[in-house]
Scaffold this motif. Structure first.
Motif, mmCIF file in Angstrom:
data_model
loop_
_atom_site.group_PDB
_atom_site.id
_atom_site.type_symbol
_atom_site.label_atom_id
_atom_site.label_comp_id
_atom_site.label_asym_id
_atom_site.label_seq_id
_atom_site.Cartn_x
_atom_site.Cartn_y
_atom_site.Cartn_z
ATOM 1 N N LEU A 1 0.832 -1.208 0.000
ATOM 2 C CA LEU A 1 0.000 0.000 0.000
ATOM 3 C C LEU A 1 0.867 1.258 0.000
ATOM 4 N N PHE B 1 -6.148 3.770 -2.273
ATOM 5 C CA PHE B 1 -6.556 2.536 -1.606
ATOM 6 C C PHE B 1 -7.542 2.846 -0.495
ATOM 7 N N ALA C 1 -6.975 -1.565 -3.768
ATOM 8 C CA ALA C 1 -6.033 -0.556 -4.245
ATOM 9 C C ALA C 1 -5.998 -0.600 -5.766
ATOM 10 N N TYR D 1 -10.485 3.607 -9.195
ATOM 11 C CA TYR D 1 -10.669 3.338 -7.771
ATOM 12 C C TYR D 1 -12.142 3.362 -7.357
#
Length: 269
Positions: free
Chosen positions: A225, A235, A253, A259
């Protein structure tokens, strides 16, 4: 202990130490890999294994990081929590992610070392010894693989997407089936190599467009991450609010373009 994250110089020092530690662990693991038939294997849970290779690699990492940064906490898959509940900075270490692959002679396994600061992953190093690929980056430090800059995917259409989709026995098989069906119905596809930390490194490098798993331990997730953040990705808050770092949580993520699409697709909003 400091109340603020480390300076860039402090991060650079920790990044250099983490790179050294992951390479040292990787060297040790390769020596075991070449004679893996001789390893004594223990089963910790369903399809969850450990050997002396894991433990020696974690000891090698700790022997480098702990003396260099004694004020930092340490959360290792094999040794557990050491100072991690009170420290502002916590190392999250998986000495061998993809142990099953390692023991079977498959190629997808890695060493993962991440650094956590007050609710945020801030540094990550993931090393693939067999391919000799070292992914490294931190807040304010350009992420690289073997010194070459990397960035997340810019793909904006889900029907052009390859998503890493992880599963483990802590999550009901039916839940994984539902997630896969949602992805397929939206026109996407998924990849799985059996090492979630390595898949997160691939997200940071743009080799896959994202990664989703309904539970990852912090020692598997934090380094990846941090790399994804440094590489321009996004994320889901990790772990989720109210969950202690050692408990882990959901990982989603990806590059910024997709996203929110993934958040909506997997109903995480």
């Amino acid at each position: 202990m400091p109340d603020t994250p480390p300076s860039v110089a402090g991060l650079e020092a920790r990044l250099a130490a983490a790179e050294h530690a992951t390479r040292e662990a990787g060297r040790l693991l390769l020596s075991h890999y070449d004679r893996r038939s001789q390893l004594v294997i223990e089963q910790k849970g369903l399809n969850d294994f450990v050997s002396i290779a894991d433990r020696e690699a974690e000891d090698a990492i700790a022997a480098i990081l702990r003396p260099a940064f004694p004020e930092d906490g340490f959360l290792g898959e094999e040794t557990g929590v050491s100072g991690a509940r009170k420290a502002d900075l916590v190392w999250c270490v998986d000495p061998l992610d993809g142990t099953s692959n390692f023991l079977k002679g498959a190629h997808n396994w890695c060493v993962s070392v991440g650094l956590w600061s007050k609710g945020e992953p801030i540094l990550g190093v993931i090393y693939d010894p067999l391919r000799d690929e070292l992914f490294a980056g931190a807040d304010g430090i350009v992420p690289t693989v073997n010194g070459m800059p990397i960035s997340v995917s810019t793909t904006g259409s889900i029907d052009k997407t390859s998503l890493g989709l992880g599963h483990n026995h802590r999550i009901a098989p039916a839940a994984f089936a539902v997630d896969a069906e949602r992805l397929f119905s939206a026109g996407g596809s998924f990849r799985q190599v059996g090492a979630g930390a390595l898949m997160l490194a691939y997200v940071a490098a743009g080799r896959v467009d994202g990664y989703f798993e309904r539970h990852m331990w912090s020692w598997d997730a934090v380094a990846g991450l941090a790399l994804i953040k440094a590489a321009g990705g996004r994320f889901l808050a990790y772990p989720q609010p109210g969950t202690a770092l050692p408990k882990g949580g959901i990982v989603l993520a990806s590059g910024p373009a997709l996203y929110q699409v993934f958040v909506d697709l997997f109903q995480l909003g």
